[in-house]
Design a protein around this motif. Sequence first.
Motif, PDB file in Angstrom:
ATOM      1  N   TYR A 179       0.822  -1.208   0.000  1.00 14.39           N
ATOM      2  CA  TYR A 179       0.000   0.000   0.000  1.00 14.39           C
ATOM      3  C   TYR A 179       0.863   1.268   0.000  1.00 14.39           C
ATOM      4  O   TYR A 179       0.561   2.239   0.681  1.00 14.39           O
ATOM      5  N   GLU A 189     -10.837   0.280   4.410  1.00 18.26           N
ATOM      6  CA  GLU A 189     -11.067   0.502   2.980  1.00 18.26           C
ATOM      7  C   GLU A 189      -9.763   0.457   2.204  1.00 18.26           C
ATOM      8  O   GLU A 189      -9.715  -0.051   1.078  1.00 18.26           O
ATOM      9  N   LYS A 190      -8.719   0.976   2.810  1.00 19.84           N
ATOM     10  CA  LYS A 190      -7.408   0.932   2.155  1.00 19.84           C
ATOM     11  C   LYS A 190      -6.967  -0.519   1.985  1.00 19.84           C
ATOM     12  O   LYS A 190      -6.470  -0.901   0.939  1.00 19.84           O
ATOM     13  N   LEU A 191      -7.187  -1.325   3.022  1.00 17.47           N
ATOM     14  CA  LEU A 191      -6.804  -2.738   2.946  1.00 17.47           C
ATOM     15  C   LEU A 191      -7.619  -3.466   1.888  1.00 17.47           C
ATOM     16  O   LEU A 191      -7.087  -4.260   1.108  1.00 17.47           O
ATOM     17  N   LEU A 192      -8.923  -3.180   1.839  1.00 17.29           N
ATOM     18  CA  LEU A 192      -9.795  -3.887   0.918  1.00 17.29           C
ATOM     19  C   LEU A 192      -9.776  -3.298  -0.487  1.00 17.29           C
ATOM     20  O   LEU A 192     -10.307  -3.892  -1.418  1.00 17.29           O
ATOM     21  N   GLY A 193      -9.199  -2.114  -0.628  1.00 12.76           N
ATOM     22  CA  GLY A 193      -9.148  -1.477  -1.940  1.00 12.76           C
ATOM     23  C   GLY A 193     -10.465  -0.884  -2.385  1.00 12.76           C
ATOM     24  O   GLY A 193     -10.808  -0.922  -3.560  1.00 12.76           O
ATOM     25  N   ILE A 194     -11.215  -0.338  -1.461  1.00 11.57           N
ATOM     26  CA  ILE A 194     -12.500   0.281  -1.801  1.00 11.57           C
ATOM     27  C   ILE A 194     -12.302   1.781  -1.997  1.00 11.57           C
ATOM     28  O   ILE A 194     -11.620   2.414  -1.188  1.00 11.57           O
ATOM     29  N   THR A 195     -12.879   2.333  -3.052  1.00 12.73           N
ATOM     30  CA  THR A 195     -12.893   3.780  -3.212  1.00 12.73           C
ATOM     31  C   THR A 195     -14.286   4.286  -2.885  1.00 12.73           C
ATOM     32  O   THR A 195     -15.272   3.814  -3.432  1.00 12.73           O
ATOM     33  N   TYR A 242      -6.545  12.747   2.900  1.00 16.44           N
ATOM     34  CA  TYR A 242      -7.445  11.601   2.829  1.00 16.44           C
ATOM     35  C   TYR A 242      -8.839  12.172   2.712  1.00 16.44           C
ATOM     36  O   TYR A 242      -9.071  13.340   3.033  1.00 16.44           O
ATOM     37  N   VAL A 293      -1.351  -2.413   6.627  1.00 17.67           N
ATOM     38  CA  VAL A 293      -1.715  -1.052   6.269  1.00 17.67           C
ATOM     39  C   VAL A 293      -1.404  -0.143   7.433  1.00 17.67           C
ATOM     40  O   VAL A 293      -1.651  -0.498   8.586  1.00 17.67           O
ATOM     41  N   HIS A 308      -2.576   3.673   8.296  1.00 15.68           N
ATOM     42  CA  HIS A 308      -3.332   4.837   7.849  1.00 15.68           C
ATOM     43  C   HIS A 308      -3.474   5.793   9.017  1.00 15.68           C
ATOM     44  O   HIS A 308      -3.717   5.372  10.144  1.00 15.68           O
TER      45      HIS A 308
END
Lengths: 165, 417
Positions: free
Chosen positions: A25, B110-116, B262, B350, B352
């Motif tokens: 990431y 969301e960063k881990l799952l890749g959701i926008t 963010y 991750v 964040h």
Amino acid sequence: MTHQEIIEDLTGRYGDSIFDIHEPYGLLTLTTKRENIIDLLQYLYNHKTLQIQFLTDLCGIHYPDNIGNELGVIYHVHSLINNIRIRIKVFFPLTDPEIPTATGLYATANWMERETYDFFGIIFKGHPNLKRILNVDEMDYFPMRKEYPLEDQTRRDKQDFHFGR
Amino acid sequence: MSQIQVTGNQIQAPENQPLLQQNPETPKYVNELTTLNLGPTHPATHGIFQNVLTMDGEKIVSGVPTIGYIHRAFEKIAEHRPFYQLTTLTDRMNYCSSPINNMGWHMTVEKLLGITVPKRAQYIRVIAMELARIADHLICNSILGVDSGAYTGFLYFFQEREKIYEIYEEICGARLTTNMGRIGGMERDLSDKALAKLKKWVEEFPPVMKEFEKMFNKNRIFRDRTEGVGPLTPERALNYGFTGPNLRAAGVDYDVRVMNPYSSYEDFEFDIPVGTTGDTYDRFMVRNEEIWQSLRIIQQAIDKLPEGRYFADAPEYYLPPKKEVYRSMEALIYHFKIIMGEIEAPVGEVYHSVEGGNGELGFYLVSDGGRAPYRLHFRRPSFIYYQAYPEMCIGTTLSDAIVIMSSLNVIAGELDA
């Protein structure tokens, strides 16, 4: 500096002592040996262009299945000038849970290391006041290690099926 | 001050104690140090903090903080709960600004799952987070007033905080521990009623804020009590890991919202106020100015609020509407899987961070692909900078120590996690 340049710069100095380099990431992550960790932090601190002089976070981790490297300490360092973050990991055996302290470099490491000691039993050599911080002094185990269950296993009212698990 | 007890007997100071004046004229008791227990339940510390102070008369010679009184093992609990159930834990860290904690956690997952997340949801989140920041700073600054002898501002501001909580209620249904938003967006759209309340408050709040500033900023008594009290140099503050308003008061303009934007913070125009000396007065002034900047951001977010969905198109992670669950097979399956925590999280790690009320609030999440985090570590700003408290207090009086603690805005829930 790009991540590639940082990696080249660090491997040029430390060679094989820096390994497992990847960027999950977008955060540059590397693993080093515990002999090098303070030297590496010091080097990044005094680096002319990088100037990584902020310790964001320090925490422990326990992988019971990694025989010989069960315990780890993870440092998140940050350059406020270049906005570059690096995650540095160090792993060592459960039987010899010692690592040199970073308190000489960062005053903030004091409590972070005490917290890590409190939860994982990692001994930071040279720490000025290494004793428990959040748990009671009388506690005789290190609760964040994976072998310790969340709740008292003798209790019948806290079993998983009561909670639909 | 009835809670302050003299616990130890008076201690004889060592002969060459540098902090003491060896004067044959002065009475004998000058050379004796007293141990004072400040806390754990002292009314002026606003939370459960204990400091064992060594006093030389009125002056503090050393202090040893004891923490962990409300430690609730969040990091251990987090290893046994599905991701969506951890939002309620984050509420209880910095309970003065829980929406920021909630959003920070959602964004980490969301960063881990890749959701926008769609723009509309991001803007609603910005509004909620800035409201939380204002609520947090309102408390800190008005309590600082209480501790220096001015009760009025506190009462004025609690009315305003109540109105902010009413807006929270319209956004998510809860007030203090909000559990606001979901992984993948918000749980409901910003309703017309919420928007109306918000607009009304944004209009009505500035006069109250101006009145508050008028009462404090140039108040002789308040300035005497706060100026030059508990200063910290920028070098020392950085070395101690300070972030947020406390670091900015020392003159370092580090703000996560600007450095690593963010949730669409790059769309908004706002300034980062900085202080010069890092003393209590500067911390107060920086927070006051941040309230104005947060208002600016909220105003811009209301004006530019985009149309569209308020949750991401990620049915495997975002809880379907209850209506759908009763009608559609797919929604029922997803509902069941999400509630049981059976989401497919990737293996990875991750970090964040968001700009919390007190500074950089970080979430370090290690996932091994299971239902719960393998390891979750919270970077809690209160925990990190509270260790500087003894150093800031040495040489000051007890009443100054109280004021310094208020201005640091240490929240017990975040300190102990």
